[in-house]
Design a protein around this motif. Structure first.
Motif, PDB file in Angstrom:
ATOM      1  N   ILE A 184       0.839  -1.197   0.000  1.00  0.00           N
ATOM      2  CA  ILE A 184       0.000   0.000   0.000  1.00  0.00           C
ATOM      3  C   ILE A 184       0.874   1.247   0.000  1.00  0.00           C
ATOM      4  O   ILE A 184       0.630   2.188  -0.752  1.00  0.00           O
ATOM      5  N   VAL A 185       1.925   1.239   0.837  1.00  0.00           N
ATOM      6  CA  VAL A 185       2.858   2.370   0.873  1.00  0.00           C
ATOM      7  C   VAL A 185       3.478   2.574  -0.509  1.00  0.00           C
ATOM      8  O   VAL A 185       3.542   3.698  -1.013  1.00  0.00           O
ATOM      9  N   GLU A 186       3.904   1.489  -1.132  1.00  0.00           N
ATOM     10  CA  GLU A 186       4.518   1.583  -2.465  1.00  0.00           C
ATOM     11  C   GLU A 186       3.546   2.144  -3.501  1.00  0.00           C
ATOM     12  O   GLU A 186       3.925   2.921  -4.375  1.00  0.00           O
ATOM     13  N   ALA A 187       2.273   1.793  -3.384  1.00  0.00           N
ATOM     14  CA  ALA A 187       1.269   2.275  -4.337  1.00  0.00           C
ATOM     15  C   ALA A 187       0.960   3.760  -4.135  1.00  0.00           C
ATOM     16  O   ALA A 187       0.707   4.474  -5.107  1.00  0.00           O
ATOM     17  N   LEU A 188       0.996   4.233  -2.898  1.00  0.00           N
ATOM     18  CA  LEU A 188       0.610   5.617  -2.607  1.00  0.00           C
ATOM     19  C   LEU A 188       1.770   6.611  -2.670  1.00  0.00           C
ATOM     20  O   LEU A 188       1.578   7.766  -3.018  1.00  0.00           O
ATOM     21  N   ALA A 189       2.967   6.170  -2.315  1.00  0.00           N
ATOM     22  CA  ALA A 189       4.112   7.078  -2.228  1.00  0.00           C
ATOM     23  C   ALA A 189       4.787   7.249  -3.580  1.00  0.00           C
ATOM     24  O   ALA A 189       4.756   6.352  -4.426  1.00  0.00           O
ATOM     25  N   ASP A 190       5.409   8.403  -3.759  1.00  0.00           N
ATOM     26  CA  ASP A 190       6.215   8.617  -4.961  1.00  0.00           C
ATOM     27  C   ASP A 190       7.573   7.935  -4.810  1.00  0.00           C
ATOM     28  O   ASP A 190       8.160   7.487  -5.793  1.00  0.00           O
ATOM     29  N   ARG A 191       8.068   7.855  -3.576  1.00  0.00           N
ATOM     30  CA  ARG A 191       9.308   7.153  -3.258  1.00  0.00           C
ATOM     31  C   ARG A 191       9.185   6.641  -1.828  1.00  0.00           C
ATOM     32  O   ARG A 191       8.513   7.260  -1.006  1.00  0.00           O
ATOM     33  N   TRP A 192       9.871   5.536  -1.529  1.00  0.00           N
ATOM     34  CA  TRP A 192       9.913   5.068  -0.153  1.00  0.00           C
ATOM     35  C   TRP A 192      11.152   4.192   0.020  1.00  0.00           C
ATOM     36  O   TRP A 192      11.752   3.761  -0.959  1.00  0.00           O
ATOM     37  N   GLY A 193      11.536   3.975   1.247  1.00  0.00           N
ATOM     38  CA  GLY A 193      12.698   3.141   1.500  1.00  0.00           C
ATOM     39  C   GLY A 193      12.880   2.888   2.987  1.00  0.00           C
ATOM     40  O   GLY A 193      12.054   3.281   3.817  1.00  0.00           O
ATOM     41  N   VAL A 194      14.001   2.238   3.288  1.00  0.00           N
ATOM     42  CA  VAL A 194      14.333   1.869   4.658  1.00  0.00           C
ATOM     43  C   VAL A 194      15.745   2.357   4.941  1.00  0.00           C
ATOM     44  O   VAL A 194      16.644   2.141   4.130  1.00  0.00           O
ATOM     45  N   SER A 195      15.927   3.010   6.076  1.00  0.00           N
ATOM     46  CA  SER A 195      17.246   3.479   6.496  1.00  0.00           C
ATOM     47  C   SER A 195      17.596   2.822   7.825  1.00  0.00           C
ATOM     48  O   SER A 195      16.905   3.051   8.821  1.00  0.00           O
ATOM     49  N   PRO A 196      18.642   2.006   7.865  1.00  0.00           N
ATOM     50  CA  PRO A 196      19.045   1.388   9.130  1.00  0.00           C
ATOM     51  C   PRO A 196      19.740   2.399  10.046  1.00  0.00           C
ATOM     52  O   PRO A 196      20.346   3.356   9.574  1.00  0.00           O
ATOM     53  N   GLY A 197      19.605   2.167  11.346  1.00  0.00           N
ATOM     54  CA  GLY A 197      20.346   2.929  12.339  1.00  0.00           C
ATOM     55  C   GLY A 197      19.743   4.258  12.694  1.00  0.00           C
ATOM     56  O   GLY A 197      18.744   4.656  12.117  1.00  0.00           O
ATOM     57  N   PRO A 198      20.305   4.942  13.654  1.00  0.00           N
ATOM     58  CA  PRO A 198      21.406   4.450  14.478  1.00  0.00           C
ATOM     59  C   PRO A 198      20.936   3.296  15.357  1.00  0.00           C
ATOM     60  O   PRO A 198      19.770   3.234  15.723  1.00  0.00           O
ATOM     61  N   VAL A 199      21.851   2.391  15.647  1.00  0.00           N
ATOM     62  CA  VAL A 199      21.541   1.181  16.412  1.00  0.00           C
ATOM     63  C   VAL A 199      20.857   1.597  17.707  1.00  0.00           C
ATOM     64  O   VAL A 199      21.304   2.537  18.367  1.00  0.00           O
ATOM     65  N   PRO A 200      19.783   1.006  18.090  1.00  0.00           N
ATOM     66  CA  PRO A 200      19.130  -0.184  17.550  1.00  0.00           C
ATOM     67  C   PRO A 200      17.962   0.141  16.627  1.00  0.00           C
ATOM     68  O   PRO A 200      17.089  -0.693  16.415  1.00  0.00           O
ATOM     69  N   ARG A 201      17.910   1.325  16.070  1.00  0.00           N
ATOM     70  CA  ARG A 201      16.746   1.783  15.318  1.00  0.00           C
ATOM     71  C   ARG A 201      16.821   1.493  13.824  1.00  0.00           C
ATOM     72  O   ARG A 201      17.881   1.229  13.279  1.00  0.00           O
ATOM     73  N   LYS A 202      15.649   1.615  13.208  1.00  0.00           N
ATOM     74  CA  LYS A 202      15.523   1.680  11.754  1.00  0.00           C
ATOM     75  C   LYS A 202      14.423   2.683  11.455  1.00  0.00           C
ATOM     76  O   LYS A 202      13.564   2.940  12.303  1.00  0.00           O
ATOM     77  N   THR A 203      14.477   3.249  10.264  1.00  0.00           N
ATOM     78  CA  THR A 203      13.462   4.213   9.846  1.00  0.00           C
ATOM     79  C   THR A 203      12.917   3.783   8.496  1.00  0.00           C
ATOM     80  O   THR A 203      13.693   3.518   7.574  1.00  0.00           O
ATOM     81  N   VAL A 204      11.610   3.692   8.399  1.00  0.00           N
ATOM     82  CA  VAL A 204      10.956   3.466   7.111  1.00  0.00           C
ATOM     83  C   VAL A 204      10.361   4.815   6.719  1.00  0.00           C
ATOM     84  O   VAL A 204       9.673   5.448   7.517  1.00  0.00           O
ATOM     85  N   TRP A 205      10.680   5.257   5.516  1.00  0.00           N
ATOM     86  CA  TRP A 205      10.267   6.583   5.071  1.00  0.00           C
ATOM     87  C   TRP A 205       9.514   6.496   3.751  1.00  0.00           C
ATOM     88  O   TRP A 205       9.654   5.531   3.002  1.00  0.00           O
ATOM     89  N   ALA A 206       8.716   7.523   3.518  1.00  0.00           N
ATOM     90  CA  ALA A 206       7.978   7.641   2.259  1.00  0.00           C
ATOM     91  C   ALA A 206       7.904   9.118   1.917  1.00  0.00           C
ATOM     92  O   ALA A 206       7.843   9.974   2.801  1.00  0.00           O
ATOM     93  N   GLU A 207       7.918   9.411   0.622  1.00  0.00           N
ATOM     94  CA  GLU A 207       7.799  10.787   0.158  1.00  0.00           C
ATOM     95  C   GLU A 207       6.647  10.939  -0.804  1.00  0.00           C
ATOM     96  O   GLU A 207       6.425  10.073  -1.653  1.00  0.00           O
ATOM     97  N   LEU A 208       5.936  12.040  -0.648  1.00  0.00           N
ATOM     98  CA  LEU A 208       4.848  12.401  -1.554  1.00  0.00           C
ATOM     99  C   LEU A 208       5.179  13.746  -2.190  1.00  0.00           C
ATOM    100  O   LEU A 208       5.477  14.716  -1.468  1.00  0.00           O
ATOM    101  N   ASP A 209       5.171  13.800  -3.501  1.00  0.00           N
ATOM    102  CA  ASP A 209       5.364  15.062  -4.195  1.00  0.00           C
ATOM    103  C   ASP A 209       4.085  15.869  -4.093  1.00  0.00           C
ATOM    104  O   ASP A 209       2.996  15.360  -4.366  1.00  0.00           O
ATOM    105  N   LEU A 210       4.203  17.122  -3.651  1.00  0.00           N
ATOM    106  CA  LEU A 210       3.049  17.993  -3.501  1.00  0.00           C
ATOM    107  C   LEU A 210       2.951  18.889  -4.706  1.00  0.00           C
ATOM    108  O   LEU A 210       3.874  19.647  -5.014  1.00  0.00           O
ATOM    109  N   VAL A 211       1.852  18.812  -5.402  1.00  0.00           N
ATOM    110  CA  VAL A 211       1.653  19.587  -6.616  1.00  0.00           C
ATOM    111  C   VAL A 211       1.312  21.022  -6.223  1.00  0.00           C
ATOM    112  O   VAL A 211       0.425  21.240  -5.393  1.00  0.00           O
ATOM    113  N   PRO A 212       2.027  22.001  -6.809  1.00  0.00           N
ATOM    114  CA  PRO A 212       1.756  23.397  -6.447  1.00  0.00           C
ATOM    115  C   PRO A 212       0.370  23.852  -6.884  1.00  0.00           C
ATOM    116  O   PRO A 212      -0.237  23.333  -7.743  1.00  0.00           O
TER     117      PRO A 212
END
Length: 150
Positions: free
Chosen positions: A122-150
């Motif tokens: 669902i995230v992949e279908a809705l987001a313009d970009r998304w990914g996973v960033s490891p760290g800093p230990v012990p964390r991880k971050t899952v992120w998504a970006e949406l382009d906002l049309v002016p």
């Protein structure tokens, strides 16, 4: 801890909201409600962003929960310069950095009889970009970006 910043840098308006939420169902629900409220206050559409936050917060609860540890929600709007549109970046960080989800395009589609496993699709279908960033230990971050049309 909650923080909201609004400032102008080189003609780019930046808005940011960060909050720590309990790794509970209520925390995941609150993440979605806060996203809708802040984006509404900022005058931005919230439907897709709220759905993405709901999926990422649910994943943080189910797959990233460590007893006694919170997850973090970050919302940031980065305004582009001349000719560049603004971008909404959503980040959900949890305390299970050793459990990285597959990145974009790396997910298998669950069978029709499976009750879970569709959140990142669902995230992949809705987001313009998304990914996973490891760290800093012990964390991880899952992120998504949406382009906002002016």
């Amino acid at each position: 801890m909650s923080q909201e910043i609004t400032r102008t840098e080189r003609s780019a308006l930046i808005r940011q909201f960060t909050v720590l939420l309990s790794s509970t169902r209520w925390g995941a629900r609150l993440a979605r409600l806060l996203t809708t409220a802040h984006l509404g206050e900022w005058g931005l559409p919230s439907e897709s962003a709220a759905q993405i936050v709901a999926e990422l917060a649910a994943n943080a609860l189910v797959h990233g929960r460590v007893r006694g540890r919170d997850f973090r929600l970050d919302l940031a709007v980065h305004g582009g310069g001349t000719g560049v549109g603004a971008v909404l970046r959503i980040e959900v960080s949890d305390a299970r950095g050793e459990h990285l989800p597959p990145g974009p395009g790396g997910m298998a589609v669950p069978g029709d009889d499976c009750e879970s496993g569709r959140g990142l699709l669902i995230v992949e279908a809705l987001a313009d970009r998304w990914g996973v960033s490891p760290g800093p230990v012990p964390r991880k971050t899952v992120w998504a970006e949406l382009d906002l049309v002016p």
